[in-house]
Design a protein around this motif. Structure first.
Motif, PDB file in Angstrom:
ATOM      1  N   PHE A  44      -4.586  11.550  -0.128  1.00 22.36           N
ATOM      2  CA  PHE A  44      -3.685  10.463  -0.611  1.00 22.36           C
ATOM      3  C   PHE A  44      -3.404   9.510   0.434  1.00 22.36           C
ATOM      4  O   PHE A  44      -3.455   8.322   0.186  1.00 22.36           O
ATOM      5  CB  PHE A  44      -2.148  11.345  -0.898  1.00 22.36           C
ATOM      6  CG  PHE A  44      -1.122   9.993  -0.942  1.00 22.36           C
ATOM      7  CD1 PHE A  44      -0.948   9.512  -2.113  1.00 22.36           C
ATOM      8  CD2 PHE A  44      -0.151  10.080   0.038  1.00 22.36           C
ATOM      9  CE1 PHE A  44      -0.071   8.461  -2.107  1.00 22.36           C
ATOM     10  CE2 PHE A  44       1.097   9.276  -0.151  1.00 22.36           C
ATOM     11  CZ  PHE A  44       0.850   8.317  -1.133  1.00 22.36           C
ATOM     12  N   LEU A  53      -8.698   3.351  -6.138  1.00 22.15           N
ATOM     13  CA  LEU A  53      -7.946   3.992  -5.322  1.00 22.15           C
ATOM     14  C   LEU A  53      -7.553   5.325  -5.867  1.00 22.15           C
ATOM     15  O   LEU A  53      -7.293   6.328  -4.943  1.00 22.15           O
ATOM     16  CB  LEU A  53      -6.599   3.222  -5.359  1.00 22.15           C
ATOM     17  CG  LEU A  53      -6.649   1.967  -4.697  1.00 22.15           C
ATOM     18  CD1 LEU A  53      -5.407   1.077  -5.021  1.00 22.15           C
ATOM     19  CD2 LEU A  53      -6.972   2.109  -3.144  1.00 22.15           C
ATOM     20  N   ARG A  56      -0.448   6.809  -6.992  1.00 22.76           N
ATOM     21  CA  ARG A  56      -1.662   7.950  -6.848  1.00 22.76           C
ATOM     22  C   ARG A  56      -0.994   9.384  -6.000  1.00 22.76           C
ATOM     23  O   ARG A  56      -1.922  10.217  -6.468  1.00 22.76           O
ATOM     24  CB  ARG A  56      -2.411   7.248  -5.657  1.00 22.76           C
ATOM     25  CG  ARG A  56      -3.821   6.934  -6.184  1.00 22.76           C
ATOM     26  CD  ARG A  56      -3.891   5.829  -7.156  1.00 22.76           C
ATOM     27  NE  ARG A  56      -3.324   4.416  -6.656  1.00 22.76           N
ATOM     28  CZ  ARG A  56      -3.408   3.506  -7.513  1.00 22.76           C
ATOM     29  NH1 ARG A  56      -3.762   3.525  -8.763  1.00 22.76           N
ATOM     30  NH2 ARG A  56      -2.805   2.360  -6.680  1.00 22.76           N
ATOM     31  N   ARG A  57       0.136   9.344  -5.730  1.00 17.48           N
ATOM     32  CA  ARG A  57       0.659  10.726  -5.324  1.00 17.48           C
ATOM     33  C   ARG A  57       0.494  11.808  -6.298  1.00 17.48           C
ATOM     34  O   ARG A  57       0.245  12.898  -5.988  1.00 17.48           O
ATOM     35  CB  ARG A  57       2.061  10.536  -4.586  1.00 17.48           C
ATOM     36  CG  ARG A  57       2.368  11.808  -3.653  1.00 17.48           C
ATOM     37  CD  ARG A  57       3.898  11.799  -3.422  1.00 17.48           C
ATOM     38  NE  ARG A  57       4.109  13.067  -2.789  1.00 17.48           N
ATOM     39  CZ  ARG A  57       4.386  14.126  -3.248  1.00 17.48           C
ATOM     40  NH1 ARG A  57       4.661  13.968  -4.754  1.00 17.48           N
ATOM     41  NH2 ARG A  57       4.804  15.140  -2.752  1.00 17.48           N
ATOM     42  N   HIS A 114      -6.237   0.917   0.190  1.00 18.59           N
ATOM     43  CA  HIS A 114      -5.231  -0.121  -0.589  1.00 18.59           C
ATOM     44  C   HIS A 114      -4.902  -1.255   0.514  1.00 18.59           C
ATOM     45  O   HIS A 114      -5.277  -2.536   0.411  1.00 18.59           O
ATOM     46  CB  HIS A 114      -3.961   0.472  -0.807  1.00 18.59           C
ATOM     47  CG  HIS A 114      -3.197  -0.610  -2.069  1.00 18.59           C
ATOM     48  ND1 HIS A 114      -2.415   0.010  -2.866  1.00 18.59           N
ATOM     49  CD2 HIS A 114      -2.983  -2.056  -2.051  1.00 18.59           C
ATOM     50  CE1 HIS A 114      -1.806  -1.038  -3.443  1.00 18.59           C
ATOM     51  NE2 HIS A 114      -2.228  -2.218  -2.926  1.00 18.59           N
ATOM     52  N   ALA A 171      -8.027   8.707  -3.316  1.00 21.84           N
ATOM     53  CA  ALA A 171      -6.806   9.652  -3.300  1.00 21.84           C
ATOM     54  C   ALA A 171      -7.548  11.076  -3.686  1.00 21.84           C
ATOM     55  O   ALA A 171      -7.089  12.060  -2.985  1.00 21.84           O
ATOM     56  CB  ALA A 171      -5.886   9.386  -4.314  1.00 21.84           C
ATOM     57  N   PRO A 185       0.632  -1.105   0.105  1.00 19.23           N
ATOM     58  CA  PRO A 185       0.015   0.026   0.023  1.00 19.23           C
ATOM     59  C   PRO A 185       0.627   1.108   0.064  1.00 19.23           C
ATOM     60  O   PRO A 185       0.557   2.167  -0.621  1.00 19.23           O
ATOM     61  CB  PRO A 185      -0.943  -0.036   1.408  1.00 19.23           C
ATOM     62  CG  PRO A 185      -0.883  -1.612   1.497  1.00 19.23           C
ATOM     63  CD  PRO A 185       0.403  -2.029   1.211  1.00 19.23           C
ATOM     64  N   GLU A 208       1.066   3.056  -3.865  1.00 24.89           N
ATOM     65  CA  GLU A 208       0.280   4.547  -3.700  1.00 24.89           C
ATOM     66  C   GLU A 208       1.285   5.528  -3.866  1.00 24.89           C
ATOM     67  O   GLU A 208       0.869   6.620  -4.545  1.00 24.89           O
ATOM     68  CB  GLU A 208      -0.031   4.562  -2.203  1.00 24.89           C
ATOM     69  CG  GLU A 208      -1.366   3.520  -2.147  1.00 24.89           C
ATOM     70  CD  GLU A 208      -2.342   3.488  -3.683  1.00 24.89           C
ATOM     71  OE1 GLU A 208      -2.743   4.419  -4.242  1.00 24.89           O
ATOM     72  OE2 GLU A 208      -2.287   2.258  -3.906  1.00 24.89           O
ATOM     73  N   ALA A 244      -5.907   6.887   0.259  1.00 25.82           N
ATOM     74  CA  ALA A 244      -5.734   5.813  -0.758  1.00 25.82           C
ATOM     75  C   ALA A 244      -4.604   4.684  -0.128  1.00 25.82           C
ATOM     76  O   ALA A 244      -5.094   3.476  -0.615  1.00 25.82           O
ATOM     77  CB  ALA A 244      -5.065   6.651  -1.883  1.00 25.82           C
ATOM     78  N   ILE A 245      -3.827   5.112   0.660  1.00 24.25           N
ATOM     79  CA  ILE A 245      -2.762   3.948   1.144  1.00 24.25           C
ATOM     80  C   ILE A 245      -3.871   3.298   2.393  1.00 24.25           C
ATOM     81  O   ILE A 245      -3.570   1.813   2.310  1.00 24.25           O
ATOM     82  CB  ILE A 245      -1.752   4.647   1.975  1.00 24.25           C
ATOM     83  CG1 ILE A 245      -0.826   5.396   1.316  1.00 24.25           C
ATOM     84  CG2 ILE A 245      -1.282   3.439   3.028  1.00 24.25           C
ATOM     85  CD1 ILE A 245       0.187   6.037   2.201  1.00 24.25           C
TER      86      ILE A 245
END
Length: 331
Positions: A244, A235, A105-106, A251, A239, A97, A101, A247-248
């Protein structure tokens, strides 16, 4: 929230950042996860169906014959099962995760040079074989002990990710105009960035499939990674909508319910040597199991029932709240 999420996926309507309490965000992350579980299972079914058609029957038979025999010698001891569970927890709920991420996703919430170097860090940390940098005795020592292996993996990830991230930050300061152009370009094309990062996230998991032990069937990659592609969009939404960090969390929740719990329960069940593929809950089957094995045998169907009830509950909630706003402002 379901209506908003569907608009996000199919119409690329980017939601604004939610002003919610952490408890409300966690609740919505759980709801979204359970809403998505059927799609994940559908994707997994399609991927497995594709594999069954393209993998040579002789090789499948060979794997089916050889793998259980070699694995059974290892997995029949409780120590190895516990070791596998610990490894699944660390890899699936902590490592994956955070590291994935950061890479995928960041950039959706803060695209800049530093993020580009985080992506590079993911590639190096995941795919580069750095064992040549260390003495062979050290490599053997690390690979022979799970604790050493975990410690080494953590230190390696921190050095690679941290070092490249700091380098990216420094370059952002030295090249502010270039950094601003990257941010501006990413924000103007956020919809494309969502699609590309979700697709890339899916493709890095393609090696999980038997078919992709070779690249003869590379054209089937999109079908083989459908579960991860679905998760990528989920995700991405989390995010952008919740932040953000969430999102972790999302995940980790996904991996906990769909990877870790099945690993634990199936691992405990395998202690008795019972084949899960042909599992029948007869009096003879239950009499073969005791202690942890029985916990696995009973826990697995109970867990599957729990998932079913949770999924139904999530969809009922989503339908009832279809036109209601998600926001409940933090007090």
């Amino acid at each position: 929230m379901l209506k908003e999420f569907l608009n996000f996926v199919f119409k690329m309507q980017i939601p604004k950042v939610a002003n919610l309490t952490w408890g409300r965000k966690f609740f919505l992350v759980l709801i979204l996860f359970f809403l998505f579980v059927p799609f994940t299972f559908l994707g997994s079914f399609i991927a497995q169906t594709v594999e069954s058609f393209v993998v040579n029957k002789d090789s499948v038979f060979q794997v089916a014959q050889e793998t259980p025999e070699s694995q059974q010698q290892v997995s029949n001891t409780s120590g190895k099962i516990i070791e596998g569970i610990v490894l699944a927890f660390i890899q699936g709920i902590i490592f994956a995760p955070i590291l994935e991420e950061l890479a995928f996703r960041r950039g959706l919430v803060k695209p800049n040079l530093a993020w580009a170097f985080l992506v590079l860090g993911f590639v190096i940390n995941t795919y580069a074989n750095l064992s040549f940098l260390f003495p062979s005795e050290f490599v053997q020592l690390v690979s022979s002990n799970l604790v050493y292996e975990i410690i080494f993996a953590v230190v390696k990830a921190i050095i690679i990710y941290g070092g490249l991230y700091l380098l990216g930050l420094k370059l952002s300061e030295l090249l502010p105009e270039f950094n601003s152009k990257i941010e501006s370009l990413a924000k103007r094309n956020l919809s494309w960035l969502i699609v590309l990062t979700s697709l890339a996230f899916a493709l890095v998991h393609v090696g999980n499939n038997v078919v992709f032990k070779s690249f003869d069937y590379i054209y089937l990659a999109p079908l083989l990674v459908l579960p991860q592609l679905f998760s990528g969009f989920e995700l991405a939404y989390v995010a952008i909508r919740f932040g953000f960090v969430w999102a972790i969390v999302s995940h980790a929740v996904n991996n906990f319910f769909l990877y870790f719990m099945f690993t634990v329960l199936s691992g405990l069940t395998s202690l008795s040597g019972i084949n899960l593929d042909n599992l029948e809950f007869t009096e003879e089957t239950l009499s073969q199991a005791s202690g942890l094995e029985l916990l696995g045998l009973i826990g697995l169907p109970i867990y599957i029932i729990f998932l079913g009830v949770a999924i139904i509950g999530a969809y009922v909630w989503a339908i009832v709240t279809w036109n209601k706003p998600v926001e409940r402002p933090a007090s």
